[in-house]
Design a protein around this motif. Structure first.
Motif, PDB file in Angstrom:
ATOM      1  N   ARG A   1      -7.681  13.952   3.787  1.00  0.00           N
ATOM      2  CA  ARG A   1      -7.813  12.757   2.978  1.00  0.00           C
ATOM      3  C   ARG A   1      -5.632  12.324   2.754  1.00  0.00           C
ATOM      4  O   ARG A   1      -6.099  10.951   2.675  1.00  0.00           O
ATOM      5  CB  ARG A   1      -7.902  13.283   1.849  1.00  0.00           C
ATOM      6  CG  ARG A   1      -7.374  12.562   0.243  1.00  0.00           C
ATOM      7  CD  ARG A   1      -8.618  13.219  -0.904  1.00  0.00           C
ATOM      8  NE  ARG A   1      -7.398  12.605  -2.050  1.00  0.00           N
ATOM      9  CZ  ARG A   1      -7.865  12.477  -2.892  1.00  0.00           C
ATOM     10  NH1 ARG A   1      -9.438  13.077  -3.221  1.00  0.00           N
ATOM     11  NH2 ARG A   1      -8.024  11.867  -3.998  1.00  0.00           N
ATOM     12  N   ARG A   2      -5.090  13.304   3.348  1.00  0.00           N
ATOM     13  CA  ARG A   2      -3.528  12.727   3.594  1.00  0.00           C
ATOM     14  C   ARG A   2      -3.178  12.032   4.002  1.00  0.00           C
ATOM     15  O   ARG A   2      -2.403  10.553   4.482  1.00  0.00           O
ATOM     16  CB  ARG A   2      -2.179  13.790   3.146  1.00  0.00           C
ATOM     17  CG  ARG A   2      -2.446  14.284   4.922  1.00  0.00           C
ATOM     18  CD  ARG A   2      -1.622  15.937   5.276  1.00  0.00           C
ATOM     19  NE  ARG A   2      -2.114  16.162   5.995  1.00  0.00           N
ATOM     20  CZ  ARG A   2      -1.035  17.191   6.397  1.00  0.00           C
ATOM     21  NH1 ARG A   2      -0.575  17.867   5.292  1.00  0.00           N
ATOM     22  NH2 ARG A   2      -1.500  18.729   7.177  1.00  0.00           N
TER      23      ARG A   2
ATOM     24  N   ASN B   1      -3.766   3.665   0.056  1.00  0.00           N
ATOM     25  CA  ASN B   1      -3.769   3.426  -0.794  1.00  0.00           C
ATOM     26  C   ASN B   1      -3.667   1.938  -1.410  1.00  0.00           C
ATOM     27  O   ASN B   1      -2.544   1.652  -0.901  1.00  0.00           O
ATOM     28  CB  ASN B   1      -3.350   4.414  -1.838  1.00  0.00           C
ATOM     29  CG  ASN B   1      -3.658   3.668  -3.775  1.00  0.00           C
ATOM     30  OD1 ASN B   1      -4.692   3.125  -3.753  1.00  0.00           O
ATOM     31  ND2 ASN B   1      -3.262   4.352  -4.117  1.00  0.00           N
TER      32      ASN B   1
ATOM     33  N   THR C   1      -3.509   8.435  -3.912  1.00  0.00           N
ATOM     34  CA  THR C   1      -4.116   8.011  -3.184  1.00  0.00           C
ATOM     35  C   THR C   1      -4.697   7.425  -4.899  1.00  0.00           C
ATOM     36  O   THR C   1      -5.543   7.204  -4.441  1.00  0.00           O
ATOM     37  CB  THR C   1      -5.367   8.092  -2.572  1.00  0.00           C
ATOM     38  OG1 THR C   1      -5.820   9.908  -3.444  1.00  0.00           O
ATOM     39  CG2 THR C   1      -5.127   8.737  -0.669  1.00  0.00           C
TER      40      THR C   1
ATOM     41  N   VAL D   1       1.509   5.186   1.628  1.00  0.00           N
ATOM     42  CA  VAL D   1       1.134   5.931   2.539  1.00  0.00           C
ATOM     43  C   VAL D   1       1.709   7.412   2.387  1.00  0.00           C
ATOM     44  O   VAL D   1       2.635   7.636   1.198  1.00  0.00           O
ATOM     45  CB  VAL D   1       1.090   5.919   3.631  1.00  0.00           C
ATOM     46  CG1 VAL D   1       0.089   4.436   4.347  1.00  0.00           C
ATOM     47  CG2 VAL D   1       2.721   5.490   4.090  1.00  0.00           C
ATOM     48  N   TYR D   2       0.815   8.654   2.546  1.00  0.00           N
ATOM     49  CA  TYR D   2       1.424  10.047   2.487  1.00  0.00           C
ATOM     50  C   TYR D   2       2.959   9.820   3.145  1.00  0.00           C
ATOM     51  O   TYR D   2       3.456   9.480   4.360  1.00  0.00           O
ATOM     52  CB  TYR D   2       0.572  10.960   3.162  1.00  0.00           C
ATOM     53  CG  TYR D   2       0.801  12.597   3.231  1.00  0.00           C
ATOM     54  CD1 TYR D   2       0.540  12.805   2.029  1.00  0.00           C
ATOM     55  CD2 TYR D   2       1.313  13.084   3.917  1.00  0.00           C
ATOM     56  CE1 TYR D   2       1.195  14.480   1.737  1.00  0.00           C
ATOM     57  CE2 TYR D   2       1.860  14.552   4.186  1.00  0.00           C
ATOM     58  CZ  TYR D   2       1.563  15.033   3.169  1.00  0.00           C
ATOM     59  OH  TYR D   2       1.822  15.770   2.831  1.00  0.00           O
TER      60      TYR D   2
ATOM     61  N   GLU E   1      -9.347   4.601   7.433  1.00  0.00           N
ATOM     62  CA  GLU E   1     -10.871   5.417   6.925  1.00  0.00           C
ATOM     63  C   GLU E   1     -11.461   5.602   8.267  1.00  0.00           C
ATOM     64  O   GLU E   1     -12.221   6.956   8.511  1.00  0.00           O
ATOM     65  CB  GLU E   1     -11.371   4.389   6.549  1.00  0.00           C
ATOM     66  CG  GLU E   1     -11.219   4.359   4.738  1.00  0.00           C
ATOM     67  CD  GLU E   1     -11.686   3.541   3.853  1.00  0.00           C
ATOM     68  OE1 GLU E   1     -12.746   2.736   3.789  1.00  0.00           O
ATOM     69  OE2 GLU E   1     -11.454   3.242   2.880  1.00  0.00           O
TER      70      GLU E   1
ATOM     71  N   SER F   1      -4.951   9.068   4.328  1.00  0.00           N
ATOM     72  CA  SER F   1      -5.704   7.749   3.551  1.00  0.00           C
ATOM     73  C   SER F   1      -4.898   7.027   3.422  1.00  0.00           C
ATOM     74  O   SER F   1      -3.214   7.047   3.966  1.00  0.00           O
ATOM     75  CB  SER F   1      -6.737   8.179   2.951  1.00  0.00           C
ATOM     76  OG  SER F   1      -7.949   8.884   3.467  1.00  0.00           O
TER      77      SER F   1
ATOM     78  N   CYS G   1       0.611  -1.334  -0.120  1.00  0.00           N
ATOM     79  CA  CYS G   1      -0.058  -0.153   0.786  1.00  0.00           C
ATOM     80  C   CYS G   1       0.701   1.109  -0.009  1.00  0.00           C
ATOM     81  O   CYS G   1       2.042   0.990   0.296  1.00  0.00           O
ATOM     82  CB  CYS G   1      -0.860   0.024   1.072  1.00  0.00           C
ATOM     83  SG  CYS G   1       0.490  -0.107   3.150  1.00  0.00           S
TER      84      CYS G   1
ATOM     85  N   GLN H   1      -6.298  -0.478   5.641  1.00  0.00           N
ATOM     86  CA  GLN H   1      -6.609   0.833   4.803  1.00  0.00           C
ATOM     87  C   GLN H   1      -8.138   1.195   5.847  1.00  0.00           C
ATOM     88  O   GLN H   1      -8.655   2.212   5.673  1.00  0.00           O
ATOM     89  CB  GLN H   1      -7.113   0.712   3.633  1.00  0.00           C
ATOM     90  CG  GLN H   1      -8.472   1.297   2.625  1.00  0.00           C
ATOM     91  CD  GLN H   1      -8.726   1.117   1.295  1.00  0.00           C
ATOM     92  OE1 GLN H   1      -9.200  -0.117   0.952  1.00  0.00           O
ATOM     93  NE2 GLN H   1      -7.974   1.410   0.490  1.00  0.00           N
TER      94      GLN H   1
ATOM     95  N   ASP I   1      -2.872  12.838  -6.235  1.00  0.00           N
ATOM     96  CA  ASP I   1      -2.391  12.796  -4.661  1.00  0.00           C
ATOM     97  C   ASP I   1      -2.040  11.003  -5.029  1.00  0.00           C
ATOM     98  O   ASP I   1      -2.243  10.741  -5.863  1.00  0.00           O
ATOM     99  CB  ASP I   1      -3.192  13.193  -3.573  1.00  0.00           C
ATOM    100  CG  ASP I   1      -3.864  12.473  -3.341  1.00  0.00           C
ATOM    101  OD1 ASP I   1      -4.218  11.516  -3.633  1.00  0.00           O
ATOM    102  OD2 ASP I   1      -4.701  13.003  -2.826  1.00  0.00           O
TER     103      ASP I   1
END
Length: 362
Positions: free
Chosen positions: A300-301, A305, A347, A89-90, A116, A303, A87, A112, A345
């Protein structure tokens, strides 16, 4: 050449000797029939776990080689370990380079979903904390303290001006001093009627008062800076209290995954450093999803992905790519429009079949 009777040209089999009613009752043959050499070569090739080695299978079309080879590889892949989930991540140090984190199979999707829920809960709890009476009281107390320091600084300047016959006046464009004549502010005509010596004396006094006022304004600016820092610390304290329990629960859940724990530490630092912005992002004056109109949601950062999810696999993946284009193989980065500007970004990164087949077969 002797004749052969037609009854000997075909094999006769008694159905009573069969041990099944229909072919649906029997297990399909998993082996590749009649290709012993090819099977040995395939087994040898699949066991070479090194970069740069591939298996190439050729043969006439319509012989079922794709189905046979895929069945063979899937059976072999089932004996191999299931690879990790992956995944993005930021990256709080460099937003242009998202961090890739590997998790045990099935943990990527769980992580994830947990993040959320964290974002949803954090948005609600931050909004509630900043709308509380306690926060409003403490914020008002800090502003009241600043107003009092500002009032005292101005009062000292007014007292100093009054002692030398001047008055401090406040207008929309700033503060200025006016000499007093007969207990009231002098106008320009009265000042012009004074002797040159008296005007020079008033000029020197005015200059001294301006220096005094400049020093008072410095004190006010320092007090404003102290209040801004106190408000920042207050926002950080409130934010830490709002999300601290949520992050602690996540740390307990992922205690055995150092990369996730390091990421959660970064999330906590960023949440606290961004407390003032998060307070604005969580206010009711903004969109229902917590985003400022025309801009992406600040939360949102946080989150996750997931680009590879092996939670449902048993063994290594076997991926069949019928159209091996660049984007199908390596994925792509999508974009969203915000107020006429394209935005992207981490995501919006989409994995390809190269990612899906990692640790297995493509």
């Amino acid at each position: 050449m002797p004749e052969v009777e037609y009854t000997r040209l075909r094999r006769v089999f008694d159905p009573q000797e069969l041990h099944f009613e229909t072919t649906a009752d029997i297990e399909p043959i998993a082996e590749i029939v009649g290709q012993d050499r090819a099977v040995r070569a395939l087994e040898f090739g699949l066991k070479i776990d090194e970069e740069g080695y591939n298996v190439f299978v050729s043969g006439p079309a319509g012989t079922g080689k794709n189905t046979a080879i895929r069945t063979f590889i899937e059976r072999y892949a089932g004996t191999l370990p299931t690879p990790d989930d992956w995944c993005y991540v930021y990256n709080f140090a460099d937003s242009y380079r998202p961090r890739a984190i590997a998790l045990p199979p099935g943990q990527g999707r769980r992580f994830q979903e947990d993040m959320e829920r964290f974002v949803t809960s954090a948005r609600r709890q931050i909004a509630e904390a900043f709308e509380s009476d306690e926060y409003a009281r403490r914020r008002a107390a800090l502003r009241s303290r600043l107003d009092e320091e500002r009032r005292r600084s101005i009062a000292r300047v007014e007292e100093a001006a009054a002692r030398v016959g001047f008055s401090l006046r406040t207008t929309q464009v700033g503060l200025f001093f006016v000499p007093m004549v007969g207990g009231r502010p002098a106008d320009e005509q009265e000042i012009a009627a004074l002797s040159p010596e008296e005007r020079e004396r008033l000029r020197r006094i005015h200059s001294q008062l301006e220096e005094h006022l400049a020093e008072a304004m410095k004190e006010i600016r320092r007090a404003e800076a102290r209040m801004s820092e106190a408000l920042r610390r207050l926002d950080a304290e409130v934010t830490r209290f709002a999300v601290g329990g949520l992050l602690e629960d996540l740390r307990e859940r992922y205690a055995g995954l150092p990369e996730v724990l390091a990421y959660l530490d970064d999330v906590e630092r960023d949440v606290i450093e961004s407390a003032t912005f998060l307070r604005a992002a969580a206010s009711e004056a903004q969109g229902a999803d917590g985003a400022t109109p025309g801009q992406p949601d600040l939360l949102r950062r946080y989150s996750v992905n997931v680009i590879v999810d092996n939670g449902q696999l048993r063994g290594a993946p076997v991926v069949f790519e019928a159209n091996p284009s660049y984007t199908h193989l390596f994925g792509l980065i999508e974009r969203e429009a915000h107020m006429g500007t394209l935005y992207t970004d981490f995501t919006l990164i989409k994995g390809g079949t190269i990612h899906q087949a990692a640790g297995g077969f493509l």
